[in-house]
Design a protein around this motif. Structure first.
Motif, mmCIF file in Angstrom:
data_model
loop_
_atom_site.group_PDB
_atom_site.id
_atom_site.type_symbol
_atom_site.label_atom_id
_atom_site.label_comp_id
_atom_site.label_asym_id
_atom_site.label_seq_id
_atom_site.Cartn_x
_atom_site.Cartn_y
_atom_site.Cartn_z
ATOM 1 N N PHE A 129 0.826 -1.211 0.000
ATOM 2 C CA PHE A 129 0.000 0.000 0.000
ATOM 3 C C PHE A 129 0.862 1.264 0.000
ATOM 4 C CE2 PHE A 129 -2.315 3.400 2.185
ATOM 5 C CZ PHE A 129 -3.485 3.441 1.457
ATOM 6 N N TYR A 130 1.807 1.340 0.923
ATOM 7 C CA TYR A 130 2.624 2.555 1.027
ATOM 8 C C TYR A 130 3.662 2.647 -0.084
ATOM 9 C CZ TYR A 130 0.459 3.939 5.377
ATOM 10 O OH TYR A 130 -0.452 4.365 6.310
ATOM 11 N N GLY A 131 4.045 1.478 -0.652
ATOM 12 C CA GLY A 131 4.928 1.534 -1.810
ATOM 13 C C GLY A 131 4.249 2.193 -2.988
ATOM 14 N N LEU A 132 3.018 1.771 -3.271
ATOM 15 C CA LEU A 132 2.243 2.402 -4.343
ATOM 16 C C LEU A 132 1.984 3.869 -4.021
ATOM 17 C CD1 LEU A 132 0.395 2.431 -6.850
ATOM 18 C CD2 LEU A 132 -1.460 1.627 -5.378
ATOM 19 N N ARG A 133 1.589 4.142 -2.798
ATOM 20 C CA ARG A 133 1.249 5.509 -2.380
ATOM 21 C C ARG A 133 2.430 6.464 -2.566
ATOM 22 N NH1 ARG A 133 0.984 8.074 3.027
ATOM 23 N NH2 ARG A 133 -0.888 9.359 3.225
ATOM 24 N N ALA A 134 3.647 5.958 -2.372
ATOM 25 C CA ALA A 134 4.828 6.820 -2.456
ATOM 26 C C ALA A 134 5.121 7.280 -3.876
ATOM 27 C CB ALA A 134 6.040 6.083 -1.886
ATOM 28 N N ILE A 135 4.735 6.471 -4.881
ATOM 29 C CA ILE A 135 5.071 6.830 -6.262
ATOM 30 C C ILE A 135 3.854 7.171 -7.112
ATOM 31 C CG2 ILE A 135 7.170 5.417 -6.199
ATOM 32 C CD1 ILE A 135 5.664 3.336 -7.937
ATOM 33 N N ILE A 168 18.973 10.434 -2.163
ATOM 34 C CA ILE A 168 17.764 9.629 -1.986
ATOM 35 C C ILE A 168 16.728 10.061 -3.005
ATOM 36 C CG2 ILE A 168 18.166 9.276 0.484
ATOM 37 C CD1 ILE A 168 15.969 11.414 1.002
ATOM 38 N N THR A 169 15.726 9.235 -3.220
ATOM 39 C CA THR A 169 14.616 9.636 -4.078
ATOM 40 C C THR A 169 13.664 10.531 -3.276
ATOM 41 O OG1 THR A 169 13.258 7.738 -3.447
ATOM 42 C CG2 THR A 169 14.728 7.459 -5.337
ATOM 43 N N ALA A 170 12.882 11.315 -3.992
ATOM 44 C CA ALA A 170 11.902 12.171 -3.304
ATOM 45 C C ALA A 170 10.926 11.318 -2.500
ATOM 46 C CB ALA A 170 11.155 13.019 -4.321
ATOM 47 N N ALA A 171 10.506 10.172 -3.064
ATOM 48 C CA ALA A 171 9.529 9.321 -2.382
ATOM 49 C C ALA A 171 10.070 8.709 -1.096
ATOM 50 C CB ALA A 171 9.051 8.214 -3.320
ATOM 51 N N THR A 172 11.400 8.616 -0.982
ATOM 52 C CA THR A 172 11.977 8.068 0.245
ATOM 53 C C THR A 172 11.644 8.936 1.451
ATOM 54 O OG1 THR A 172 13.773 7.003 -0.981
ATOM 55 C CG2 THR A 172 14.152 7.361 1.359
ATOM 56 N N THR A 173 11.357 10.216 1.233
ATOM 57 C CA THR A 173 10.973 11.082 2.350
ATOM 58 C C THR A 173 9.676 10.602 3.008
ATOM 59 O OG1 THR A 173 9.754 12.620 0.895
ATOM 60 C CG2 THR A 173 12.090 13.090 1.302
ATOM 61 N N GLN A 174 8.912 9.762 2.295
ATOM 62 C CA GLN A 174 7.687 9.216 2.883
ATOM 63 C C GLN A 174 7.985 8.210 3.996
ATOM 64 O OE1 GLN A 174 4.440 10.476 1.702
ATOM 65 N NE2 GLN A 174 6.101 11.865 1.173
ATOM 66 N N SER A 175 9.250 7.806 4.107
ATOM 67 C CA SER A 175 9.646 6.898 5.190
ATOM 68 C C SER A 175 9.900 7.638 6.500
ATOM 69 C CB SER A 175 10.920 6.131 4.802
ATOM 70 O OG SER A 175 10.678 5.242 3.741
ATOM 71 N N VAL A 209 10.427 0.664 -3.291
ATOM 72 C CA VAL A 209 9.592 0.821 -4.487
ATOM 73 C C VAL A 209 10.041 2.006 -5.328
ATOM 74 C CG1 VAL A 209 7.256 1.307 -5.297
ATOM 75 C CG2 VAL A 209 7.617 -0.328 -3.437
ATOM 76 N N SER A 210 10.379 3.132 -4.692
ATOM 77 C CA SER A 210 10.767 4.315 -5.464
ATOM 78 C C SER A 210 12.095 4.118 -6.184
ATOM 79 C CB SER A 210 10.827 5.548 -4.558
ATOM 80 O OG SER A 210 11.866 5.443 -3.599
ATOM 81 N N ASN A 211 13.010 3.369 -5.587
ATOM 82 C CA ASN A 211 14.277 3.113 -6.265
ATOM 83 C C ASN A 211 14.101 2.177 -7.456
ATOM 84 O OD1 ASN A 211 16.906 4.308 -4.999
ATOM 85 N ND2 ASN A 211 15.580 3.839 -3.245
ATOM 86 N N LEU A 212 13.191 1.225 -7.335
ATOM 87 C CA LEU A 212 12.896 0.361 -8.474
ATOM 88 C C LEU A 212 12.213 1.134 -9.599
ATOM 89 C CD1 LEU A 212 11.625 -2.882 -6.683
ATOM 90 C CD2 LEU A 212 13.696 -2.664 -8.061
ATOM 91 N N ALA A 213 11.399 2.125 -9.225
ATOM 92 C CA ALA A 213 10.601 2.863 -10.214
ATOM 93 C C ALA A 213 11.337 4.052 -10.830
ATOM 94 C CB ALA A 213 9.307 3.342 -9.553
ATOM 95 N N LYS A 214 12.604 4.241 -10.482
ATOM 96 C CA LYS A 214 13.360 5.380 -11.012
ATOM 97 C C LYS A 214 13.459 5.324 -12.539
ATOM 98 C CE LYS A 214 17.170 5.229 -8.555
ATOM 99 N NZ LYS A 214 18.463 5.604 -7.931
ATOM 100 N N ASP A 215 13.605 6.512 -13.122
ATOM 101 C CA ASP A 215 13.817 6.640 -14.573
ATOM 102 C C ASP A 215 12.660 6.059 -15.381
ATOM 103 O OD1 ASP A 215 16.381 7.754 -14.054
ATOM 104 O OD2 ASP A 215 17.211 5.736 -13.835
ATOM 105 N N GLY A 229 5.165 -3.637 -9.664
ATOM 106 C CA GLY A 229 5.401 -5.073 -9.552
ATOM 107 C C GLY A 229 5.924 -5.444 -8.178
ATOM 108 N N ALA A 230 6.792 -4.593 -7.609
ATOM 109 C CA ALA A 230 7.305 -4.857 -6.258
ATOM 110 C C ALA A 230 6.178 -4.851 -5.242
ATOM 111 C CB ALA A 230 8.355 -3.807 -5.884
ATOM 112 N N ALA A 231 5.211 -3.946 -5.428
ATOM 113 C CA ALA A 231 4.057 -3.911 -4.526
ATOM 114 C C ALA A 231 3.248 -5.200 -4.659
ATOM 115 C CB ALA A 231 3.186 -2.691 -4.835
ATOM 116 N N ALA A 232 3.098 -5.700 -5.893
ATOM 117 C CA ALA A 232 2.374 -6.954 -6.107
ATOM 118 C C ALA A 232 3.100 -8.122 -5.454
ATOM 119 C CB ALA A 232 2.213 -7.211 -7.611
ATOM 120 N N VAL A 233 4.433 -8.153 -5.594
ATOM 121 C CA VAL A 233 5.224 -9.226 -4.976
ATOM 122 C C VAL A 233 5.086 -9.172 -3.451
ATOM 123 C CG1 VAL A 233 7.570 -10.056 -4.552
ATOM 124 C CG2 VAL A 233 6.863 -9.426 -6.868
#
Length: 494
Positions: free
Chosen positions: A35-41, A331-338, A174-180, A188-192
């Motif tokens: 949930f929070y992985g999707l929410r972050a990106i 860090i990615t911007a989404a990492t600030t959600q941690s 999730v945000s590092n996987l979704a970069k670029d 997919g990471a959220a699904a896994v």
């Protein structure tokens, strides 16, 4: 030794708790990871250009979509809890909900052009979360025998740890996987993550000791047929209305989010009117307490309106206006959600001890007022940070400070809200009132998602300052009436 005590002595435990707590802990941790992985990106994906793999929505529209997405998750917790209580049972509801959530993430992970699978995926995640979220908490409570309140409270504390561990790890991974523009990898990471949670849930089912196997109040065959007819008629009506709206040529994403926001606001208004205007065999004392609760509900909605702008407006600020380096590492911007779940893990025991120490000297209304004031103060800090950012990127530690203040506000309001909801609930509505409390999240998220439209008419500093003033003014009003509310709630004599 009693029979119950003997059974408890023979059961296999983990640090004195039923082994089922590990199964539910891990299920919730992985569900929250997804949930929070999707929410972050999600905001970044919706606002990214089509050439960058996104949907190319304006940022204000993307913010509104994320807002109503969060609102619907909380809104559907009410029917999700009802379905488990009357039809499925909590255990099957959690399993079905997790499967639907996983399918939703898989839909979003398919790397094809167009928005159809995205909207289908979000709809599935909303529906699945509405089934899973309220019922897994119910199962935690049912692991413990009646009267074992100390172990049950400790069990919920362990469960809460799982929520925040998943929420802490997800944005970074999730945000590092979704970069670029590799959005499908993030989804997919959220699904896994959800798949891992489901696998261990099924494998660990034998440790649940029958918790949630059967509905608490199963529908009779006649009631089941009536419910089925109403459900089919309701879904058909919604589909027809959306179809006619689409054929009219006036259906847009923006207008759809506005319509959902209005519906979200009307639901609790109708529910409170139903409670307060009907008889329901309520005593005068219960009715008086409910009138006080309406004020606390409104205050909570204002709080969540600001607090849940983290994955949208604050996430965007992190990407556009801050120097994204922590201790020399990018860090990615989404990492600030941690930041938020990390700070919650640190300060939960501090605030728990504080409320015990203060005892009855500080009432719920005063704690709510403190929460509103703190979330308002956080946006005053944001207003100043946005002012500084007009001259160039600023340190990401400004956002860390904002989240620190907000966490202090959350811990002043959220746990207290859960407690006061159960305390003030009329007997006739006791099993439903926690669902009503979550409606305050839904209202706040939905309205908060619409506030970003103000950024088209004012600067960022002015926007943050405006929301801060609203929160501080609400805190002042609530504090001014706190004595009266404490009397209505029965905390102090008239």
């Amino acid at each position: 030794m009693s029979v119950e005590a003997g059974q408890r002595a023979r059961e296999k435990t983990i640090f004195g708790h039923p082994r089922g707590i590990v199964t539910l802990f891990m299920t919730e941790m992985w569900e929250r990871f997804s949930f929070y992985g999707l929410r972050a990106i999600l905001f970044f994906f919706l606002a990214a250009t089509v050439s960058g793999g996104g949907l190319g929505l304006p940022k204000t529209t993307a913010t509104a979509v994320v807002g109503v997405y969060g609102a619907l998750v909380y809104l559907l917790a009410l029917p999700g809890g009802w379905l488990a209580d009357r039809v499925l049972g909590a255990r099957k509801a959690v399993l079905a909900g997790g499967c639907v959530i996983m399918l939703g993430h898989i839909c979003m992970a398919v790397p094809i052009e167009g928005a159809a699978l995205v909207w289908l995926g979000l709809g599935l995640i909303v529906a699945g979360t509405g089934l899973l979220k309220p019922n897994i908490s119910t199962m935690v409570g049912r692991l413990y025998p009646e009267g074992d309140n100390a172990r049950r409270d400790a069990g919920f504390s362990i469960f809460y740890l799982g929520i925040n561990l998943g929420a802490f790890a997800a944005p970074y991974v999730v945000s590092n996987l979704a970069k670029d523009g590799r959005w499908h990898l993030g989804f997919g990471a959220a699904a896994v993550g959800m798949a891992v949670g489901l696998t261990q849930y099924v494998l660990g089912a034998r440790h649940l000791r029958g918790a949630g196997d059967e509905p608490g109040h199963r529908l009779t065959p006649e009631e089941g047929r009536r419910f089925g007819s109403l459900a089919v008629a309701g879904l058909a009506t919604v589909a027809l209305a959306l179809g006619l709206w689409a054929l009219s040529g006036t259906l847009t994403v923006d207008r759809f989010t506005v319509a959902l926001t209005v519906i979200t606001v009307l639901v609790p208004i109708a529910y409170f009117a139903y409670i307060l205007l009907g008889s329901h065999n309520m005593t005068s004392g219960e009715r008086t307490k409910m009138k006080a609760y309406v004020w606390l509900f409104a205050a909570a909605a204002v709080f969540w309106m600001i607090y849940d702008l983290a994955p949208t407006v604050l996430n965007d600020f992190a990407a556009e206006k801050t120097d994204l380096r922590l201790f020399g590492h990018s860090i990615t911007a989404a990492t600030t959600q941690s930041f938020n779940p990390l700070l919650i893990l640190i300060f939960v025991p501090v605030f728990a001890a504080l409320w015990v120490r203060l005892g009855s000297r500080v009432g719920a209304a005063q704690k709510f007022s403190a929460g509103l004031f703190l979330v308002g103060a956080s946006f005053l800090v944001m207003a100043y940070a946005a002012h500084l950012a007009q001259a160039g990127r600023i340190s990401v530690w400004w956002l860390f400070l904002v989240y620190l203040i907000q966490v202090f506000g959350e811990l002043s309001l959220s746990p207290v809200g859960l407690s006061v909801t159960t305390e003030l609930a009329p007997r006739a509505f006791r099993s439903q009132m926690l669902g009503v409390w979550f409606l305050s999240f839904a209202v706040g998220d939905a309205i908060g998602g619409q506030t970003a439209r103000l950024l088209g008419h004012m600067s960022q500093p002015a926007y943050f300052a405006t929301l801060a003033v609203i929160a501080v003014a609400a805190a002042a009003v609530l504090l001014g009436f706190s004595r009266r509310l404490r009397v209505l709630m029965g905390e102090v004599p008239a």
